[in-house]
Design a protein around this motif. Structure first.
Motif, PDB file in Angstrom:
ATOM      1  N   SER A 103       0.831  -1.202   0.000  1.00  0.00           N
ATOM      2  CA  SER A 103       0.000   0.000   0.000  1.00  0.00           C
ATOM      3  C   SER A 103       0.868   1.255   0.000  1.00  0.00           C
ATOM      4  CB  SER A 103      -0.929  -0.005   1.219  1.00  0.00           C
ATOM      5  OG  SER A 103      -1.685   1.185   1.280  1.00  0.00           O
ATOM      6  N   ASP A 104       1.948   1.234   0.805  1.00  0.00           N
ATOM      7  CA  ASP A 104       2.871   2.378   0.858  1.00  0.00           C
ATOM      8  C   ASP A 104       3.547   2.589  -0.493  1.00  0.00           C
ATOM      9  OD1 ASP A 104       2.265   2.826   3.468  1.00  0.00           O
ATOM     10  OD2 ASP A 104       4.076   1.883   4.289  1.00  0.00           O
ATOM     11  N   VAL A 105       3.994   1.486  -1.110  1.00  0.00           N
ATOM     12  CA  VAL A 105       4.665   1.583  -2.405  1.00  0.00           C
ATOM     13  C   VAL A 105       3.701   2.130  -3.449  1.00  0.00           C
ATOM     14  CG1 VAL A 105       5.679   0.240  -4.292  1.00  0.00           C
ATOM     15  CG2 VAL A 105       6.356  -0.228  -1.936  1.00  0.00           C
ATOM     16  N   ARG A 106       2.460   1.605  -3.449  1.00  0.00           N
ATOM     17  CA  ARG A 106       1.456   2.061  -4.409  1.00  0.00           C
ATOM     18  C   ARG A 106       1.161   3.542  -4.240  1.00  0.00           C
ATOM     19  NH1 ARG A 106      -2.277  -1.699  -5.996  1.00  0.00           N
ATOM     20  NH2 ARG A 106      -0.645  -3.189  -5.558  1.00  0.00           N
ATOM     21  N   MET A 107       1.069   4.001  -2.985  1.00  0.00           N
ATOM     22  CA  MET A 107       0.793   5.419  -2.754  1.00  0.00           C
ATOM     23  C   MET A 107       1.976   6.287  -3.203  1.00  0.00           C
ATOM     24  SD  MET A 107      -1.263   7.725  -1.973  1.00  0.00           S
ATOM     25  CE  MET A 107      -2.583   6.620  -1.466  1.00  0.00           C
ATOM     26  N   SER A 108       3.193   5.805  -2.998  1.00  0.00           N
ATOM     27  CA  SER A 108       4.369   6.554  -3.455  1.00  0.00           C
ATOM     28  C   SER A 108       4.357   6.687  -4.973  1.00  0.00           C
ATOM     29  CB  SER A 108       5.653   5.845  -3.009  1.00  0.00           C
ATOM     30  OG  SER A 108       5.735   5.807  -1.607  1.00  0.00           O
ATOM     31  N   ILE A 109       3.973   5.606  -5.657  1.00  0.00           N
ATOM     32  CA  ILE A 109       3.909   5.650  -7.120  1.00  0.00           C
ATOM     33  C   ILE A 109       2.855   6.651  -7.579  1.00  0.00           C
ATOM     34  CG2 ILE A 109       3.260   4.312  -9.167  1.00  0.00           C
ATOM     35  CD1 ILE A 109       4.593   1.894  -7.871  1.00  0.00           C
ATOM     36  N   ILE A 110       1.710   6.654  -6.913  1.00  0.00           N
ATOM     37  CA  ILE A 110       0.642   7.601  -7.266  1.00  0.00           C
ATOM     38  C   ILE A 110       1.136   9.035  -7.130  1.00  0.00           C
ATOM     39  CG2 ILE A 110      -1.590   8.516  -6.496  1.00  0.00           C
ATOM     40  CD1 ILE A 110      -2.416   5.621  -5.890  1.00  0.00           C
ATOM     41  N   LYS A 111       1.842   9.328  -6.043  1.00  0.00           N
ATOM     42  CA  LYS A 111       2.361  10.689  -5.829  1.00  0.00           C
ATOM     43  C   LYS A 111       3.363  11.061  -6.922  1.00  0.00           C
ATOM     44  CE  LYS A 111       1.771  10.821  -0.804  1.00  0.00           C
ATOM     45  NZ  LYS A 111       2.453  10.874   0.512  1.00  0.00           N
ATOM     46  N   LEU A 112       4.236  10.123  -7.271  1.00  0.00           N
ATOM     47  CA  LEU A 112       5.244  10.413  -8.289  1.00  0.00           C
ATOM     48  C   LEU A 112       4.608  10.544  -9.675  1.00  0.00           C
ATOM     49  CD1 LEU A 112       8.042   8.021  -6.985  1.00  0.00           C
ATOM     50  CD2 LEU A 112       8.043  10.508  -6.906  1.00  0.00           C
ATOM     51  N   ARG A 118      13.697   5.616  -8.022  1.00  0.00           N
ATOM     52  CA  ARG A 118      13.516   6.239  -6.713  1.00  0.00           C
ATOM     53  C   ARG A 118      12.985   5.266  -5.666  1.00  0.00           C
ATOM     54  NH1 ARG A 118      10.841  12.161  -7.414  1.00  0.00           N
ATOM     55  NH2 ARG A 118      10.829  11.948  -5.133  1.00  0.00           N
ATOM     56  N   LEU A 119      12.212   4.272  -6.096  1.00  0.00           N
ATOM     57  CA  LEU A 119      11.636   3.316  -5.146  1.00  0.00           C
ATOM     58  C   LEU A 119      12.475   2.053  -5.002  1.00  0.00           C
ATOM     59  CD1 LEU A 119       7.818   3.578  -5.943  1.00  0.00           C
ATOM     60  CD2 LEU A 119       9.171   4.825  -4.266  1.00  0.00           C
ATOM     61  N   GLY A 120      13.534   1.935  -5.811  1.00  0.00           N
ATOM     62  CA  GLY A 120      14.415   0.780  -5.690  1.00  0.00           C
ATOM     63  C   GLY A 120      13.795  -0.505  -6.193  1.00  0.00           C
ATOM     64  N   VAL A 121      12.949  -0.408  -7.227  1.00  0.00           N
ATOM     65  CA  VAL A 121      12.344  -1.601  -7.822  1.00  0.00           C
ATOM     66  C   VAL A 121      12.693  -1.644  -9.301  1.00  0.00           C
ATOM     67  CG1 VAL A 121      10.433  -1.607  -6.183  1.00  0.00           C
ATOM     68  CG2 VAL A 121      10.165  -0.411  -8.357  1.00  0.00           C
ATOM     69  N   SER A 122      12.445  -2.780  -9.927  1.00  0.00           N
ATOM     70  CA  SER A 122      12.685  -2.878 -11.364  1.00  0.00           C
ATOM     71  C   SER A 122      11.592  -2.117 -12.115  1.00  0.00           C
ATOM     72  CB  SER A 122      12.679  -4.339 -11.808  1.00  0.00           C
ATOM     73  OG  SER A 122      11.378  -4.901 -11.687  1.00  0.00           O
ATOM     74  N   VAL A 123      11.893  -1.725 -13.340  1.00  0.00           N
ATOM     75  CA  VAL A 123      10.890  -1.026 -14.156  1.00  0.00           C
ATOM     76  C   VAL A 123       9.686  -1.930 -14.387  1.00  0.00           C
ATOM     77  CG1 VAL A 123      10.448   0.045 -16.401  1.00  0.00           C
ATOM     78  CG2 VAL A 123      12.651   0.404 -15.275  1.00  0.00           C
ATOM     79  N   ARG A 124       9.935  -3.222 -14.552  1.00  0.00           N
ATOM     80  CA  ARG A 124       8.843  -4.167 -14.764  1.00  0.00           C
ATOM     81  C   ARG A 124       7.910  -4.199 -13.558  1.00  0.00           C
ATOM     82  NH1 ARG A 124       9.634 -10.618 -16.188  1.00  0.00           N
ATOM     83  NH2 ARG A 124       7.413 -11.144 -16.268  1.00  0.00           N
ATOM     84  N   THR A 125       8.479  -4.250 -12.355  1.00  0.00           N
ATOM     85  CA  THR A 125       7.657  -4.251 -11.139  1.00  0.00           C
ATOM     86  C   THR A 125       6.884  -2.945 -11.012  1.00  0.00           C
ATOM     87  OG1 THR A 125       9.189  -5.726  -9.995  1.00  0.00           O
ATOM     88  CG2 THR A 125       7.737  -4.388  -8.623  1.00  0.00           C
ATOM     89  N   CYS A 126       7.567  -1.847 -11.309  1.00  0.00           N
ATOM     90  CA  CYS A 126       6.923  -0.537 -11.243  1.00  0.00           C
ATOM     91  C   CYS A 126       5.717  -0.483 -12.183  1.00  0.00           C
ATOM     92  CB  CYS A 126       7.935   0.553 -11.598  1.00  0.00           C
ATOM     93  SG  CYS A 126       7.247   2.219 -11.619  1.00  0.00           S
ATOM     94  N   ARG A 127       5.887  -0.965 -13.401  1.00  0.00           N
ATOM     95  CA  ARG A 127       4.792  -0.919 -14.382  1.00  0.00           C
ATOM     96  C   ARG A 127       3.650  -1.840 -13.982  1.00  0.00           C
ATOM     97  NH1 ARG A 127       8.836  -0.595 -19.626  1.00  0.00           N
ATOM     98  NH2 ARG A 127       9.071   1.677 -19.577  1.00  0.00           N
ATOM     99  N   SER A 128       3.973  -2.919 -13.277  1.00  0.00           N
ATOM    100  CA  SER A 128       2.924  -3.804 -12.784  1.00  0.00           C
ATOM    101  C   SER A 128       2.052  -3.071 -11.767  1.00  0.00           C
ATOM    102  CB  SER A 128       3.549  -5.053 -12.145  1.00  0.00           C
ATOM    103  OG  SER A 128       2.559  -5.876 -11.568  1.00  0.00           O
ATOM    104  N   HIS A 129       2.696  -2.320 -10.858  1.00  0.00           N
ATOM    105  CA  HIS A 129       1.942  -1.517  -9.893  1.00  0.00           C
ATOM    106  C   HIS A 129       1.097  -0.464 -10.607  1.00  0.00           C
ATOM    107  CE1 HIS A 129       3.413  -3.067  -6.101  1.00  0.00           C
ATOM    108  NE2 HIS A 129       4.673  -2.972  -6.496  1.00  0.00           N
ATOM    109  N   ILE A 130       1.692   0.191 -11.594  1.00  0.00           N
ATOM    110  CA  ILE A 130       0.968   1.240 -12.324  1.00  0.00           C
ATOM    111  C   ILE A 130      -0.247   0.658 -13.035  1.00  0.00           C
ATOM    112  CG2 ILE A 130       1.124   2.877 -14.245  1.00  0.00           C
ATOM    113  CD1 ILE A 130       4.045   3.354 -13.456  1.00  0.00           C
ATOM    114  N   ALA A 131      -0.099  -0.551 -13.595  1.00  0.00           N
ATOM    115  CA  ALA A 131      -1.228  -1.194 -14.270  1.00  0.00           C
ATOM    116  C   ALA A 131      -2.377  -1.431 -13.300  1.00  0.00           C
ATOM    117  CB  ALA A 131      -0.770  -2.517 -14.890  1.00  0.00           C
ATOM    118  N   LYS A 132      -2.045  -1.814 -12.063  1.00  0.00           N
ATOM    119  CA  LYS A 132      -3.092  -2.039 -11.063  1.00  0.00           C
ATOM    120  C   LYS A 132      -3.752  -0.719 -10.663  1.00  0.00           C
ATOM    121  CE  LYS A 132      -0.972  -6.264  -9.323  1.00  0.00           C
ATOM    122  NZ  LYS A 132      -0.209  -6.905  -8.228  1.00  0.00           N
ATOM    123  N   ILE A 133      -2.953   0.353 -10.636  1.00  0.00           N
ATOM    124  CA  ILE A 133      -3.520   1.670 -10.323  1.00  0.00           C
ATOM    125  C   ILE A 133      -4.482   2.092 -11.436  1.00  0.00           C
ATOM    126  CG2 ILE A 133      -2.962   4.123 -10.022  1.00  0.00           C
ATOM    127  CD1 ILE A 133      -0.291   3.169  -8.754  1.00  0.00           C
TER     128      ILE A 133
END
Length: 339
Positions: A266-275, A288-303
């Motif tokens: 939830s914290d990671v998802r909220m950080s992505i939303i802010k960014l 900035r979050l220390g994750v792979s681009v693939r993981t980041c895009r997976s979170h963004i897809a869920k958002i």
């Protein structure tokens, strides 16, 4: 007007389909003069795409570009590897002289409050020396997610030695490191020996503070150059930065429990939303979050799915108008007032 390179391509195409042809015959098929045919063949021979048959002047065997690249590039790769080793050796040799220089300047009272350390080997040597002389406390920030198993293994012995002689150690990782098995195992070792580890969703760049007397920070993104800071006011400021992150951080458990994972995600998802609201790119958010681009895009897809967005522009509008950011800021404010 066709160039010699165009001729070489055309001759190569013909020879692939008619491997039985000798050069004169190929020239006749193409309607070229002997000089033109020879020039194109020489060009192909330079690349190793036409290989003369042993004892034959006009007969050739066609070679694939992949094989030709292997033959031509292999010596260059060897030269590059040799030059890289030589460059690393020079950095290491000069890095040792840099340490000697820095020690001499410090001994003469030269006001060496901030020193530049060049080369990974020299940086590691300086850190090992500082760790060996540490008597009270080490504060460390390790951003960027999980660390390489080899790096963790190499750092464990000096870390263990410090902990066993009573040095207090506190380390901050990013939340993404909690899902990295080698890092979790290392954290468990540190905590078992008396160290303390926490994690945050986003933090500052790498930082190591020894006994609150010297701080090490990178001076370049590839971490080949570092700064050793002895200036008391600057070190004190960096300590205060560490303490702010530490107070907001979550204890790093050796085992991920379901409620903690839910909170972390939830914290990671909220950080992505802010960014995303700030207009950051996927690559910048991942870094900035220390994750792979693939993981980041997976979170963004869920958002996208959660907000019902179909485009990046629409997502930005929905984030701005949904009240998500206001609610998150309100929760942080409430938790701060409530202690």
């Amino acid at each position: 007007m066709k160039t010699q390179e165009d001729d070489a391509v055309e001759l190569y195409r013909l020879m692939i389909g008619r491997p039985d042809l000798e050069l004169p015959g190929a020239g006749e098929v193409l309607g070229w003069s002997g000089k033109r045919t020879t020039a194109a063949a020489e060009r192909l021979s330079e690349y190793g795409l036409l290989v003369p048959l042993l004892g034959e002047k006009e007969a050739f065997v066609v070679s694939t570009p992949r094989n030709a690249v292997s033959r031509l590039v292999a010596p260059l790769d060897q030269q590059i590897e040799h030059l890289e080793r030589e460059a690393e050796r020079l950095r290491a040799d000069l890095g040792r002289y840099q340490v000697t220089y820095d020690e001499a300047v410090r001994g003469t009272g030269g006001g060496n409050d901030i020193r530049v350390i060049s080369g990974l080997e020299a940086i590691n040597a300086e850190l090992e020396d500082a760790a060996a002389r540490c008597t009270e406390e080490v504060l460390t920030v390790q951003p960027g997610g999980g660390r390489k198993a080899e790096s963790l293994a190499a750092s464990w012995e000096p870390t263990r030695a410090m902990l066993e002689r009573g040095v207090q150690m506190r380390t901050i990782y990013q939340h993404s490191a909690r899902f990295h098995p080698a890092t979790r195992q290392y954290v468990n070792q540190v905590c078992t020996h008396g160290g303390a580890v926490r994690s945050v969703h986003e933090c500052t760049d790498r930082m190591i503070i020894i006994d609150r007397k010297v701080a090490f920070i990178p001076a370049r993104s590839d971490r080949q150059i570092a700064l050793a800071i002895h200036q008391p006011a600057v070190v004190e400021f960096l300590v205060s930065v560490f303490e702010r992150f530490w107070n907001d951080a979550t204890p790093f458990s050796a085992r991920n429990r379901a409620p903690e994972v839910k909170t972390l995600l939830s914290d990671v998802r909220m950080s992505i939303i802010k960014l995303l609201a700030e207009g950051e790119t996927d690559n910048a958010i991942a870094r900035r979050l220390g994750v792979s681009v693939r993981t980041c895009r997976s979170h963004i897809a869920k958002i996208y799915d959660e907000l019902g967005a179909r485009s990046r522009c629409q997502l930005g509008v929905l984030i701005a108008t949904s009240g998500i950011l206001d609610a998150a800021d309100g929760e942080q404010g409430d938790s701060g007032v409530g202690g």
